[in-house]
Design a protein around this motif. Sequence first.
Motif, PDB file in Angstrom:
ATOM      1  N   PRO A  64       0.838  -1.198   0.000  1.00  0.00           N
ATOM      2  CA  PRO A  64       0.000   0.000   0.000  1.00  0.00           C
ATOM      3  C   PRO A  64       0.878   1.255   0.000  1.00  0.00           C
ATOM      4  CG  PRO A  64      -0.233  -1.212   2.078  1.00  0.00           C
ATOM      5  CD  PRO A  64       0.695  -1.988   1.199  1.00  0.00           C
ATOM      6  N   VAL A  65       0.588   2.148  -0.925  1.00  0.00           N
ATOM      7  CA  VAL A  65       1.342   3.392  -1.049  1.00  0.00           C
ATOM      8  C   VAL A  65       0.331   4.499  -1.303  1.00  0.00           C
ATOM      9  CG1 VAL A  65       3.047   4.657  -2.413  1.00  0.00           C
ATOM     10  CG2 VAL A  65       3.349   2.207  -2.021  1.00  0.00           C
ATOM     11  N   ASP A  66       0.408   5.568  -0.536  1.00  0.00           N
ATOM     12  CA  ASP A  66      -0.463   6.712  -0.794  1.00  0.00           C
ATOM     13  C   ASP A  66       0.002   7.369  -2.086  1.00  0.00           C
ATOM     14  OD1 ASP A  66      -2.056   6.426   1.470  1.00  0.00           O
ATOM     15  OD2 ASP A  66      -0.706   7.632   2.706  1.00  0.00           O
ATOM     16  N   ARG A  67      -0.936   7.526  -3.005  1.00  0.00           N
ATOM     17  CA  ARG A  67      -0.623   8.159  -4.286  1.00  0.00           C
ATOM     18  C   ARG A  67      -1.624   9.262  -4.541  1.00  0.00           C
ATOM     19  NH1 ARG A  67       0.443   2.500  -5.584  1.00  0.00           N
ATOM     20  NH2 ARG A  67       2.578   2.325  -6.323  1.00  0.00           N
TER      21      ARG A  67
END
Length: 98
Positions: free
Chosen positions: A15-18
């Motif tokens: 999970p990566v905030d984009r």
Amino acid sequence: CRSKNYIIPPHHHNPVDRKFKLTSEVLFIKSGKVRVDFYNKNKKYIESRILNNGDVILLVDGGHGFEMLEKSEIIEVKQGPYIGDDDKTRFESISKQV
């Protein structure tokens, strides 16, 4: 192209905030013949290209429009979420200007 026996190790995506400002899309022309018209950010026509079954196109920036030159089946993939009418601005196509 990958050579025979090339391995991509098993993996998952973390999970990566984009944050996206524009919607990118990929179209797979499954069958048929499609004309794609390209426009710059100011809605000025640039050029057209013909896509045939098996072709793939990545659309990242600027404007674009399509005309099905034959009965066509297209698979469209883009990041979401889709926000309905606020997702895009429509404008007059080159085919109506000529």
